[in-house]
Scaffold this active site. Structure first.
Site, PDB file in Angstrom:
ATOM      1  N   LYS A  19       0.511  -0.988  -0.022  1.00  0.00           N
ATOM      2  CA  LYS A  19      -0.222  -0.137   0.311  1.00  0.00           C
ATOM      3  C   LYS A  19       0.677   1.262  -0.434  1.00  0.00           C
ATOM      4  O   LYS A  19       1.574   0.983   0.720  1.00  0.00           O
ATOM      5  CB  LYS A  19      -1.165   0.011   1.482  1.00  0.00           C
ATOM      6  CG  LYS A  19      -1.895   1.136   1.535  1.00  0.00           C
ATOM      7  CD  LYS A  19      -2.865   0.990   2.923  1.00  0.00           C
ATOM      8  CE  LYS A  19      -3.902   2.276   2.645  1.00  0.00           C
ATOM      9  NZ  LYS A  19      -4.400   1.671   3.795  1.00  0.00           N
ATOM     10  N   SER A  44      -9.792   1.537   3.571  1.00  0.00           N
ATOM     11  CA  SER A  44      -9.182   2.143   1.994  1.00  0.00           C
ATOM     12  C   SER A  44      -7.737   1.716   1.199  1.00  0.00           C
ATOM     13  O   SER A  44      -6.725   2.082   0.403  1.00  0.00           O
ATOM     14  CB  SER A  44      -7.974   3.434   3.002  1.00  0.00           C
ATOM     15  OG  SER A  44      -7.342   2.952   3.611  1.00  0.00           O
ATOM     16  N   SER A  94     -10.076  -0.385   6.908  1.00  0.00           N
ATOM     17  CA  SER A  94      -9.832  -0.495   6.051  1.00  0.00           C
ATOM     18  C   SER A  94      -8.674  -2.035   5.000  1.00  0.00           C
ATOM     19  O   SER A  94      -8.425  -2.347   4.396  1.00  0.00           O
ATOM     20  CB  SER A  94      -8.495   0.570   5.236  1.00  0.00           C
ATOM     21  OG  SER A  94      -9.070   1.821   6.062  1.00  0.00           O
TER      22      SER A  94
END
Ligand code: GLN
Length: 485
Positions: free
Chosen positions: A76, A151, A175
């Site tokens: 990420k 997210s 997330s």
């Protein structure tokens, strides 16, 4: 042998260790598939050339004792990677190249893994659909009209599409677990304090945790073993004895007491989620667990509490983006004008909304009514779990109140977007570990996940429960490769 990108992490490790494939072959296979999958918009930045160079170096001088020998992994874009652009999905960090490495990613490279690139995410990890990223939304490999969740949406999409064998995300209110649930993958949010926050772009510091995302529970355990470490550089890192999660993984959960919290039966929850939960309860029983009804009475306050605490901390954390120290800078007539222009052009609307909410609840006159009250309620939520854990070893709930929704469906309705986190935020507020495992499909064929919540630092236990249930559930992801060029 299975197509390289479709191999699980443990298969890949095995094939590299036994020299059936080289790190270079593995790396090239994932790069090739990633190149053909641009449509998903899973990557913000790729480091493919560098990855091939690193893979060749590994093959020339291999060390098969490492836990991730020559394994290519994309992460990420919230983790700072030295000399590689790190954006947090924001325009304000569009030109930010860290001079240091996050501890969690450093742990991965220390065990022999190779960075493939940085994956898309909601701006500053604020979102549940990966639609707030400055770099555009991410599509779910399940269906082109679907969000992958957020997210950590780029991570979930890349993982489900086999662009990376495993990945890491961050979870402030869900997330990791929510996108895992939306894409038929496994995601673990470890106990607060078990993975270092050093070098992770901060959202809400008392809630943020990094964690593994994978195709199955075993891979999740392997990666958690690597990333979880005590770190002096993070003052909230906890020095506890970490297990050898993958080695001690066991399917024997006979006699484990699993709690079913009645407050998670929320109004308007689709029947499919209710049925999935019941199915999960039956599977847990089949595995030898004992099911116990419990109550977590303050659950209904978790979401409003989270949406005070998280924006409050965010507004404070994001004060550092002023156009002076790093990142994007807008031209202004004077210093204040420059600050204003930089922040209003550099942050997207969701981030600005959170900064405003956060500043409001922290402001004099409102602090006691909102922030302080929220902190007290947070304590009550934690006490609920403490009480429950006097009776049970773990708690089973659905991961999300629905399956993945359509791109654009909730974008302009923040409250309905926030409702997505209803089952995941209590876990962050209480600092506990939680894992989402794929457990079934809805009638449209979209994946649904179940969440297992553990006691603090009891990751091994929830991994074992997940491992044992995974076998019974025997989930098969329905992915049609529609996006491949
Ligand atoms: N969806 C939640 C939010 O928007 C959680 C985000 C997260 O866990 N990073 O705040």
């Amino acid at each position: 042998m299975t197509d390289i990108p479709k191999q699980t992490l443990s298969e890949l490790i095995n094939n590299i260790k036994t020299k059936k494939i080289s790190s270079e072959e593995a790396t090239k296979a994932f790069i090739d598939r990633s190149e053909k999958s641009r449509k998903l918009n899973a990557y913000i930045t790729d480091s493919f050339d560098r990855a091939i160079k690193k893979a060749k170096q590994f093959d020339q001088n291999p060390n098969f004792d490492l836990k991730l020998p020559g394994i290519p992994i994309a992460v990420k874009d919230l983790f700072c990677t030295k000399d590689i652009k790190t954006t947090a999905g924001s325009k304000i960090l569009n030109n930010f190249i860290p001079t240091y490495e996050s501890t969690v990613t450093q742990n991965i490279w220390n065990e022999g893994a190779i960075l493939l690139g940085k994956l898309n995410c909601d701006e500053f990890a604020m979102g549940s659909s990966n639609e707030t990223s400055y770099f555009g939304n991410v599509q779910s490999p399940i269906d082109e009209n679907l969000v992958p969740g957020g997210s950590s949406g780029g991570s979930a999409s890349a993982l489900a599409a086999n662009l990376t064998p495993v990945t890491i995300g961050t979870d402030t209110g869900g997330s990791i677990r929510q996108p895992a649930s939306f894409t038929g993958t496994v995601g673990l949010k470890p106990t607060y304090g078990s993975c270092s926050r050093y070098g992770i772009v901060a959202f809400a510091s008392s809630l943020d945790q990094a964690g593994p995302m994978s195709q199955n529970v075993k891979d999740c355990a392997i990666l958690n073993e690597v990333i979880s470490s005590y770190d002096e550089k993070d003052s909230t890192s906890v020095d506890f004895k970490r297990g050898k999660y993958s080695v001690e993984l066991s399917k024997n959960i006979k006699g484990k007491k699993i709690g079913i919290p009645k407050e998670y039966r929320v109004d308007g929850m689709p029947k499919e989620i209710e049925e999935l939960w019941q199915k999960g309860i039956n599977f847990a029983k089949d595995c030898g667990a004992e099911i116990i009804d419990i109550s977590l009475p303050h659950t209904t306050y978790a979401l409003p509490t989270y949406y005070i605490v998280a924006p409050a901390e965010a507004s404070s954390n994001l004060a550092r983006y002023d156009g002076v120290k790093y990142g994007f800078r807008s031209k202004g007539d004077n210093l204040i004008d420059m600050y204003e222009k930089t922040r209003s052009e550099g942050f997207g609307s969701e981030v600005q909304r959170r900064i405003m909410i956060g500043t409001y609840v922290l402001s004099s006159g409102y602090y006691d009514a909102y922030y302080l009250k929220a902190q007290k309620v947070r304590n009550l939520i934690k006490n609920d779990f403490d009480e429950a854990y006097k009776k049970v070893d773990a708690i089973l709930t659905p991961s999300t109140p629905s399956s993945a929704f359509k791109i654009g469906e909730k974008k302009d309705d923040p409250v309905s977007m926030y409702l997505n986190d209803i089952f995941t935020v209590p876990v962050n507020l209480a600092g506990l570990p939680g894992i989402s495992i794929p457990a079934g499909h809805d009638k449209k064929g979209y994946p649904l996940g179940l969440q297992i919540i553990g006691k603090a630092f009891d990751e091994q236990n929830i991994l074992n429960i997940a491992y044992s249930m995974e076998e019974k559930i025997n989930f098969k992801n329905k992915i049609a490769d529609w996006w491949i060029k």
